[in-house]
Scaffold this motif. Structure first.
Motif, PDB file in Angstrom:
ATOM      1  N   GLU A  69       9.268  -9.853  29.359  1.00 18.65           N
ATOM      2  CA  GLU A  69       9.932 -11.164  29.260  1.00 18.65           C
ATOM      3  C   GLU A  69      11.386 -11.071  29.717  1.00 18.65           C
ATOM      4  O   GLU A  69      11.900 -11.979  30.368  1.00 18.65           O
ATOM      5  N   MET A  70      12.040  -9.967  29.389  1.00 17.22           N
ATOM      6  CA  MET A  70      13.429  -9.788  29.812  1.00 17.22           C
ATOM      7  C   MET A  70      13.507  -9.615  31.323  1.00 17.22           C
ATOM      8  O   MET A  70      14.410 -10.146  31.967  1.00 17.22           O
ATOM      9  N   GLU A  71      12.541  -8.898  31.895  1.00 16.81           N
ATOM     10  CA  GLU A  71      12.513  -8.720  33.344  1.00 16.81           C
ATOM     11  C   GLU A  71      12.330 -10.048  34.054  1.00 16.81           C
ATOM     12  O   GLU A  71      12.942 -10.302  35.091  1.00 16.81           O
ATOM     13  N   ARG A  94      10.616 -15.923  22.988  1.00 14.15           N
ATOM     14  CA  ARG A  94      11.748 -16.583  22.317  1.00 14.15           C
ATOM     15  C   ARG A  94      12.959 -15.652  22.214  1.00 14.15           C
ATOM     16  O   ARG A  94      14.099 -16.090  22.385  1.00 14.15           O
ATOM     17  N   ILE A  95      12.712 -14.355  21.959  1.00 12.73           N
ATOM     18  CA  ILE A  95      13.826 -13.400  21.880  1.00 12.73           C
ATOM     19  C   ILE A  95      14.484 -13.241  23.249  1.00 12.73           C
ATOM     20  O   ILE A  95      15.717 -13.213  23.362  1.00 12.73           O
ATOM     21  N   ARG A 124      18.600 -20.562  15.367  1.00 20.01           N
ATOM     22  CA  ARG A 124      18.191 -20.623  16.772  1.00 20.01           C
ATOM     23  C   ARG A 124      16.683 -20.425  16.951  1.00 20.01           C
ATOM     24  O   ARG A 124      16.216 -20.086  18.026  1.00 20.01           O
ATOM     25  N   GLY A 125      15.939 -20.602  15.857  1.00 15.10           N
ATOM     26  CA  GLY A 125      14.480 -20.559  15.943  1.00 15.10           C
ATOM     27  C   GLY A 125      13.862 -19.171  15.865  1.00 15.10           C
ATOM     28  O   GLY A 125      12.713 -18.984  16.236  1.00 15.10           O
ATOM     29  N   LEU A 126      14.618 -18.200  15.371  1.00 17.59           N
ATOM     30  CA  LEU A 126      14.109 -16.832  15.251  1.00 17.59           C
ATOM     31  C   LEU A 126      14.174 -16.363  13.793  1.00 17.59           C
ATOM     32  O   LEU A 126      14.727 -15.302  13.482  1.00 17.59           O
TER      33      LEU A 126
END
Length: 178
Positions: A5-7, A40-41, A68-70
């Motif tokens: 996801e970060m990529e 989400r993260i 923030r929804g986490l």
């Protein structure tokens, strides 16, 4: 998952991140929910990526994360990768809680020992063994590597711990003849 996801957001090369989450959190029990949490993260991290500079790592605590929804995450530490520094993992998520592991096993044995007279009365068994299983979900609070040095007294003839993630079977009772 989080790395992927970060990529997708182009974040991997720029900074590293440590995510703190309770290993017993319900969100970690289903891969589809973990994937959603990773997305989400990563989105959350993308907000902070442009603000990171030469300052030390930034820690974001549970209240701000919940806002923030986490809510499942208890803390996030984000820091900038310095040019030429050794490559760090882009995200670290602890797969287990290192806590009173021996207490969890002791409690499980004591709970099962309440039924031991019924087990023995129902059948004419020469021995009654107890098998405790851990590691069925993505996160586990009892890890064979941590438990290995412990031995637990028990009324059972033998007590074993099967760690599905480590693919390891350990005898954890004290081995005293009953």
């Amino acid at each position: 998952m989080l790395r992927s996801e970060m990529e997708k957001l182009g974040l991997v090369q720029d900074f590293s991140m440590v995510v703190e989450i309770n290993a017993a959190a319900p969100v970690l029990r289903k891969p589809s929910e973990v994937e959603g949490l990773a997305q989400r993260i990563a989105q959350f991290a993308s907000v902070f990526a442009p603000t990171l500079g030469a300052d030390p790592a930034r820690y974001i605590a549970a209240p701000e994360l919940a806002a923030r929804g986490l809510a499942e995450v208890s803390g996030v530490t984000i820091n900038q990768q310095r040019p030429g520094s050794p490559r760090e993992a882009p995200a670290l998520v602890s797969p287990c809680v290192l806590g009173a592991v021996d207490g969890a096993i002791r409690d499980a044995i004591e709970e099962k020992e309440k039924s031991l007279p019924d087990y023995k009365a129902a059948q004419a068994f020469d021995e009654v063994w107890l098998l405790l299983v851990t590691g069925e979900s993505l996160a586990q609070t009892t890890d064979a590597v941590i438990v290995e040095p412990f031995r637990f007294p028990s009324a059972f003839d033998a007590v074993y711990l099967l760690d599905l993630q480590a693919d390891q079977l350990l005898r954890v009772d004290d081995g005293v003849e009953k």
